[in-house]
Design a protein around this motif. Structure first.
Motif, short mmCIF file in Angstrom:
data_model
loop_
_atom_site.label_atom_id
_atom_site.label_comp_id
_atom_site.label_asym_id
_atom_site.label_seq_id
_atom_site.Cartn_x
_atom_site.Cartn_y
_atom_site.Cartn_z
N THR A 37 -5.35 -0.53 -0.07
CA THR A 37 -6.27 0.60 -0.28
C THR A 37 -6.00 1.29 -1.63
OG1 THR A 37 -4.82 2.00 1.06
CG2 THR A 37 -6.76 1.14 2.13
N GLU A 38 -4.78 1.19 -2.12
CA GLU A 38 -4.49 1.74 -3.45
C GLU A 38 -5.04 0.85 -4.56
OE1 GLU A 38 -0.36 4.02 -2.21
OE2 GLU A 38 -0.27 2.40 -3.69
N LYS A 39 -4.94 -0.46 -4.37
CA LYS A 39 -5.36 -1.39 -5.42
C LYS A 39 -6.88 -1.55 -5.48
CE LYS A 39 -1.12 -4.17 -5.63
NZ LYS A 39 -0.42 -5.38 -5.11
N TYR A 40 -7.51 -1.53 -4.31
CA TYR A 40 -8.94 -1.82 -4.23
C TYR A 40 -9.80 -1.03 -5.22
CZ TYR A 40 -13.67 -1.36 -2.36
OH TYR A 40 -15.02 -1.27 -2.25
N GLU A 96 -3.32 -9.36 0.55
CA GLU A 96 -2.29 -8.31 0.59
C GLU A 96 -1.83 -8.18 2.04
OE1 GLU A 96 -0.91 -6.21 -1.69
OE2 GLU A 96 -2.03 -6.90 -3.46
N TYR A 116 -8.88 2.43 7.64
CA TYR A 116 -8.71 2.60 6.19
C TYR A 116 -9.23 1.41 5.38
CZ TYR A 116 -5.59 6.29 7.81
OH TYR A 116 -5.08 7.39 8.43
N GLN A 134 -1.67 0.21 3.07
CA GLN A 134 -1.55 1.22 2.01
C GLN A 134 -1.69 0.58 0.63
OE1 GLN A 134 1.85 3.82 2.20
NE2 GLN A 134 1.42 4.65 0.18
N GLU A 135 -1.07 -0.57 0.46
CA GLU A 135 -1.10 -1.22 -0.86
C GLU A 135 -2.52 -1.69 -1.21
OE1 GLU A 135 2.17 -3.90 -1.32
OE2 GLU A 135 1.43 -4.66 -3.25
#
Ligand SMILES: *Cc1c(COP(=O)(O)O)cnc(C)c1O
Length: 231
Positions: free
Chosen positions: A64-67, A57, A89, A61-62
């Motif tokens: 950390t949202e998907k993880y 990735e 993060y 932000q992306e």
């Protein structure tokens, strides 16, 4: 070795067909990083179901949202430019940061890795393309950082290799030359300390990258189809 690879340019096929087509073309020992940026969790689950465990990735932000929504045995690679204030993060879970392009950044990653009691793998991103928009260390800077590392700095970091992006051009000779420049540096540093990963090659240029010695490629659109907007 005679490698005869064809790029999958047209995403009319399903994700599964795309993925299998790419996998079947890869010589033994070449790792595939599936670049899932902009694509939904469901698409990642589909590729995970086919056996893929390494995903890339480019945005903090992306990822950390998907993880939290995906299986914990996925090894996440960050492949995009990383701001030092965002390292915290991802430091708890990221497997590899491929886009280390400054000393300031490597120091911050080391600090945050220590706070999390872990070691983070990093690749030094080296600027081999002529475009100004592509970031990365100059070759001399990469050498200097690697020396500091060999001298025992960055205790919570493991430099596992190098990453580079070639110029976006039709000129195959230029692309080859840029990849070979990075391979040469890889061989040089590999003499000082064994390196695992030479990450170069994307959907449009991975066959050339492999010819030039890449053992890890980062493939997005040839698996997931075209992204809605270019990133
Ligand atoms: C998006 C991206 C890729 C994958 O690009 P595709 O052309 O979709 O395969 C690879 N590496 C980096 C650094 C990227 O940002």
């Amino acid at each position: 070795m005679n490698i005869n690879l064809k790029t999958t340019k047209f995403a009319a096929m399903s994700i599964q067909e795309n993925y299998n087509a790419i996998k079947s073309q890869l010589p033994y020992g070449v790792e595939l990083v599936a670049v899932s940026k902009t694509h939904p969790v469901s698409a990642i689950q589909e590729v995970y179901g086919l056996g893929q465990r390494v995903f890339g990735e480019n945005k903090v932000q992306e990822v950390t949202e998907k993880y939290p929504l995906l299986p914990k045995d996925i090894r996440w690679h960050l492949i995009g430019h990383l701001q030092t204030n965002k390292v915290k993060y991802i430091a708890g879970f990221i497997d590899t940061i491929q886009s280390v392009d400054s000393e300031k950044l490597i120091r911050e990653i080391n600090k945050e890795a220590a706070k999390n009691n872990r070691t983070i793998n990093v690749l030094l991103q080296v600027k081999i393309a002529e475009e100004e928009s592509k970031s990365g260390l100059e070759i001399s800077e990469a050498r200097e950082l690697f020396e500091q590392y060999l001298n025992g700095e960055f205790k919570n970091i493991c430099i596992t290799g190098l990453m580079g992006m070639a110029t976006f051009t039709e000129d195959q000779d230029q692309i080859r030359e840029e990849f070979l420049t990075l391979k040469k540096l890889f061989d040089e540093l590999n003499q000082l300390k064994k390196l695992e990963t030479l990450s170069m090659g994307m959907s449009d240029d991975f066959p050339m990258a492999i010819e030039c010695g890449a053992n890890s490629i980062r493939i997005g659109s040839a698996i997931f189809g075209r992204r809605d907007y270019s990133q």
